[in-house]
Design an enzyme around this catalytic site. Structure first.
Site, PDB file in Angstrom:
ATOM      1  N   ASP A 138       0.833  -1.201   0.000  1.00  0.00           N
ATOM      2  CA  ASP A 138       0.000   0.000   0.000  1.00  0.00           C
ATOM      3  C   ASP A 138       0.873   1.259   0.000  1.00  0.00           C
ATOM      4  OD1 ASP A 138      -2.226   1.869   0.707  1.00  0.00           O
ATOM      5  OD2 ASP A 138      -3.326   0.028   1.122  1.00  0.00           O
ATOM      6  N   HIS A 201      -3.717   6.244   3.260  1.00  0.00           N
ATOM      7  CA  HIS A 201      -4.414   5.054   2.774  1.00  0.00           C
ATOM      8  C   HIS A 201      -3.859   3.761   3.374  1.00  0.00           C
ATOM      9  CE1 HIS A 201      -5.647   2.092  -0.354  1.00  0.00           C
ATOM     10  NE2 HIS A 201      -6.645   2.918  -0.612  1.00  0.00           N
ATOM     11  N   SER A 528     -10.978  -0.441  -1.273  1.00  0.00           N
ATOM     12  CA  SER A 528      -9.718  -0.415  -0.528  1.00  0.00           C
ATOM     13  C   SER A 528      -9.959  -0.649   0.962  1.00  0.00           C
ATOM     14  CB  SER A 528      -9.030   0.946  -0.670  1.00  0.00           C
ATOM     15  OG  SER A 528      -8.439   1.065  -1.922  1.00  0.00           O
TER      16      SER A 528
END
Ligand SMILES: *[C@@H]1O[C@H](CO)[C@@H](O)[C@H](O)[C@H]1NC(C)=O
Ligand SMILES: *[C@@H]1O[C@H](CO)[C@@H](O)[C@H](O)[C@H]1NC(C)=O
Ligand SMILES: *[C@@H]1O[C@H](CO)[C@@H](O)[C@H](O)[C@H]1NC(C)=O
Ligand SMILES: *[C@@H]1O[C@H](CO)[C@@H](O)[C@H](O)[C@H]1NC(C)=O
Ligand SMILES: *[C@@H]1O[C@H](CO)[C@@H](O)[C@H](O)[C@H]1NC(C)=O
Ligand SMILES: *[C@@H]1O[C@H](CO)[C@@H](O)[C@H](O)[C@H]1NC(C)=O
Ligand SMILES: *[C@@H]1O[C@H](CO)[C@@H](O)[C@H](O)[C@H]1NC(C)=O
Length: 774
Positions: A138, A201, A528
């Site tokens: 990620d 994220h 996600s």
């Protein structure tokens, strides 16, 4: 969406033709990945092998050395290097090369969420949790977050072979490894040259999968509660491949190569391509294939290109593909007008105006004429179009959804936006804001036009119960599978809407990229976010059953999933697959549909890959004995999908084998629930076991009349014994409303011929991406 795709196509073709006019493209070196399958078993240096190949292609040892970026060889064979078109052609012809793939960028595609699925705290059946390592590929991680505290955690398990790289970054007994990759040096100056996350994220996904329990976590006062991951005591290994500009293919493969060799147990990947690639040209499909060989399940996001058909990404049969659905908590904020009218809108609004009303104006009346703006642009409150003389101290009504910066930068107090296209998830903004329907927007406009001194206020956000949940969210990518239409994708759904989890304090907390506030927890949406829920659940199953194969873990999650309400979405299993993950049930599924590397090879063989290619991928003497192209109906998959050509009869025969992982002596009885339009027989319909590990096979025959223009029809086959309910959905279809491609093209049913056309869709959340998805 259709329009956007069209524009995007036009745009890319323009850019491509412009480029070809003024460059000597054959001389330009671009990064490519040369994929060569299984790593050699003999004791050879792969790096020198790669160097020799490059030298051969370039005719010089020094240019070979200069152009090599990565040698992959810890878990599979291949390299990344800068190559001209001529060199690409030469390398493609070399022995052992499966594919040469231009480097391109892939996109990044709680508290309440685990309780929502009946997975409470203190699941202490799982004493082995500390032995499980979740690899997260990620944007990196914020290691100082409370979610990654290693309080009371023992040192990493002995099998761990990873590393902790980078300055100003320390690992601990929670984050036991961290690496970062950047093949083309596309850093910008706000990014950390370390595994540290500047985007948020990766911190969010890692804490969702395996964050510690953190009481009192909230987003600026909203959604307060205990934040936790699925496996709070498991370890996290970080592989940072995504930067502001995206996630490069060469880096993703480098991360898989390391993660597998480092000894992770589950890999979580919340990113993907926007276009379906052939399995051995897609970095996540390649990486996850080799992970599977080493007993590691990859859980990946379905993508954010829904609700359109055939948009699912990461659809390889050896991975778990996760759609996103709602939880029972909505984020709303009310706009209250001076005339007493109240409109409820979607918004994660932490700002409290304390009930004070402010003058309310229409954006169209606030154009900054000195910069050439007019009501046609200012009605949408586009940044730069607004006059602060008009906006200052006021609440502005805007005719579309935007990130709020137009009003913020012109010193407005707040904004009421009208937008009806998104009704099932909320965004957060840099100022008091809410998003009402266009219908309600007309009433607001009426009020403004019919009143001398219109006023309004926006109330601080609330989190009412969403009684409809779970429903797959509009943006979640839908099946069917673009490459293998007879493998049902997505596999499962999990919470991916308005999820609270840890955040990077240097990343903006709202959708406005220049929002300078800092938060440690943030609420965002996307597949996600659902993917790490499934990764955490997979890690939970792995902790309870360390010896289970990736296919067995995946099967357990699929066959025990909560059944979704089919009345709530027309695209049924193409939206939610087998249903909503239920981690507590998944540790005790009764039966599993197991599959090994040989089964996937057999599947690939039957769907068009030849012996030459497969031997390279597997590194052994695999042969494709079945030269007839089949449909892959016999891959031991825990669901059934039958694609029927238009105008043909419904006809399919599927063989399956279940392994008993429940009580030794058990007798499972099947039941079939299907629509009346076709018929299904299961033979034998009763399976008796007398030992754990015993395998029994059955055949499923689906027959029916000729069908034409038939969208998804679905039912399920369920095996029951005692507490065990082993459910496998079954879908039949031959028409895909709005599908961008024709599934009837050629023998392999694949989209291979179309794949280089363009990219499609987009991800819903990106630091520099404006609101929404395109
Ligand atoms: C070092 O880490 C801290 C967080 O502990 C961060 O705020 C800071 O910006 C980092 N410095 C550099 C130079 O990366
Ligand atoms: C609302 O009241 C709180 C507490 O008194 C105060 O901190 C805040 O600044 C007020 N907000 C506005 C917009 O006046
Ligand atoms: C209009 O836009 C210009 C350029 O951004 C800005 O300098 C000016 O202050 C704006 N005028 C008002 C009244 O907001
Ligand atoms: C096997 O497939 C590859 C890739 O499609 C192709 O290049 C190769 O020629 C094929 N080999 C044989 C023996 O058919
Ligand atoms: C493949 O078969 C050849 C010839 O039978 C044998 O020499 C070789 O060791 C085999 N390779 C592998 C990886 O099994
Ligand atoms: C499926 O199972 C049936 C019955 O066991 C068997 O006859 C058939 O050959 C199998 N089909 C395949 C493709 O393995
Ligand atoms: C299973 O059944 C067999 C025969 O019916 C019996 O001999 C055996 O003890 C049983 N095993 C268990 C674990 O109950």
């Amino acid at each position: 969406m259709a329009m956007t795709r069209l524009l995007w196509l036009l745009y890319t073709s323009l850019v491509l033709s412009a480029l070809s006019l003024n460059c000597h493209c054959s001389e330009i070196k671009k990064v490519h990945v040369v994929y060569m399958g299984e790593r050699p078993q003999e004791d050879v240096s792969v790096a020198s092998m790669h160097h020799a190949m490059l030298k051969n292609a370039m005719g010089s040892a020094s240019s070979a050395k200069e152009s090599l970026i990565y040698s992959y060889g810890r878990s599979f064979n291949g390299f990344a290097a800068k190559l001209t078109n001529d060199e690409v052609a030469k390398v493609s012809e070399m022995e052992g090369v499966i594919s040469v793939i231009p480097n391109h960028k892939l996109k990044l595609h709680t508290t309440r969420s685990w309780d929502f699925m009946g997975f409470g705290t203190g699941n202490d059946g799982n004493l082995q949790e500390g032995d499980v390592i979740v690899g997260v590929i990620d944007t990196g991680i914020w290691p100082e977050s409370d979610s990654f505290s290693d309080k009371d955690m023992s040192p990493p398990p002995a099998k761990w072979k990873g590393a902790c790289q980078g300055a100003n970054f320390t690992c601990n007994n929670k984050i036991i490894g961290a690496r970062f990759y950047n093949s083309e040096n596309y850093y910008d100056n706000t990014e950390f040259k370390s595994p540290r996350d500047s985007i948020g994220h990766g911190t969010h996904t890692a804490s969702t999968a395996a964050g510690r329990e953190v009481p009192g976590a909230n987003y600026l006062g909203l959604a307060d509660g205990i934040a936790r991951g699925g496996v709070p005591n498991a370890r996290i290994a970080v592989y940072k491949v995504c930067w502001d500009s995206g996630c490069a293919l060469a880096d993703i493969l480098a991360a898989f190569d390391d993660a597998i060799a480092d000894g992770v147990d589950i890999i979580s990947v919340s990113l993907g391509s926007d276009w379906p690639y052939d399995y051995f040209e897609d970095p996540i499909a390649i990486g996850s294939f080799h992970a599977m060989k080493y007993g590691i399940l990859t859980s990946n996001s379905a993508g954010n290109s829904g609700p359109f058909a055939v948009t699912v990404s990461n659809f390889a049969p050896w991975t778990l593909t996760v759609a996103a659905s709602t939880i029972d908590r909505k984020f709303v904020s009310q706009a209250v007008l001076g005339n007493g009218q109240i409109f409820s809108g979607l918004s994660i609004n932490n700002f409290d105006l304390n009930g004070t009303s402010y003058p309310l104006i229409w954006g169209g009346d606030a154009a900054n004429y000195t910069v050439g703006a007019d009501p046609e642009s200012s009605r949408y409150c586009i940044p730069g179009a607004m006059s602060s003389d008009e906006v200052q101290g006021k609440i502005v009504f805007c005719e579309t959804l935007w990130d709020g910066s137009g009003i913020l930068l012109a010193n407005g107090v707040g904004t009421v936006m009208a937008y009806s296209s998104i009704t099932d998830f909320a965004f957060n903004y840099p100022l008091p804001a809410t998003v009402i329907s266009t219908e309600d927007g007309l009433k607001v406009l009426d009020y403004i036009r019919s009143t001398d001194n219109p006023i309004a206020t926006i109330l601080v956000g609330e989190t009412p119960k969403d009684v409809m949940a779970p429903v797959v969210v509009s943006f979640s990518s839908r099946g069917p599978n673009p490459m293998s239409p007879d493998i049902l994708k997505p596999d499962v759904t999990a919470p991916g809407v308005d999820i609270l989890a840890a955040w990077s304090p240097v990343s903006p907390p709202s959708v406005y990229y220049a929002d300078t506030r800092s938060v440690n927890y943030n609420i965002i949406s996307g597949t996600s976010m659902s993917c790490p829920h499934a990764s955490g659940a997979a890690a939970y199953v792995k902790a309870a059953h360390p010896d289970w194969s990736p296919a067995a873990i995946k099967s357990a999650l699929m066959t025990t999933a909560y059944v979704m309400d089919s009345r709530k979405q027309v695209d049924l299993e193409f939206a939610y697959g087998s249903g909503h993950i239920n981690p507590s049930a998944a540790v005790n599924p009764g039966l599993v549909f197991d599959a090994s590397e040989a089964d996937y090879i057999d599947f690939l063989c039957k769907t068009g890959y030849n012996t030459t290619t497969l031997r390279l991928v597997t590194g052994d003497n695999s042969t494709c004995t079945n030269t007839l192209l089949g449909r892959g109906w016999d891959l031991n998959y825990p669901s059934f999908s039958l694609y029927v050509k238009d105008g043909e009869q419904i006809m399919g025969v599927f063989n399956r084998t279940v392994t008993n992982v429940g009580e030794p002596n058990s007798t499972y009885v099947s039941s079939v629930y299907i629509p009346t339009t076709f018929s299904v027989t299961v033979e034998p319909s009763v399976l008796s076991f007398s030992a754990v590990g015993e395998k029994k096979s059955f055949t499923v025959k689906i027959t029916g009349p000729k069908i034409s223009q038939q969208p998804i029809m679905s039912g399920a086959i369920t095996w029951k014994y005692g507490v065990h309910v082993v459910r496998t959905p079954l879908v039949v279809y031959n028409y895909i409303p709005g599908a961008p491609y024709n599934l009837d093209d050629g023998s392999t049913y694949s989209m291979i011929n179309n794949k280089k056309a363009t990219f499609r869709g987009s991800s819903i959340y990106h630091k520099n991406g404006i609101i929404g998805y395109n």
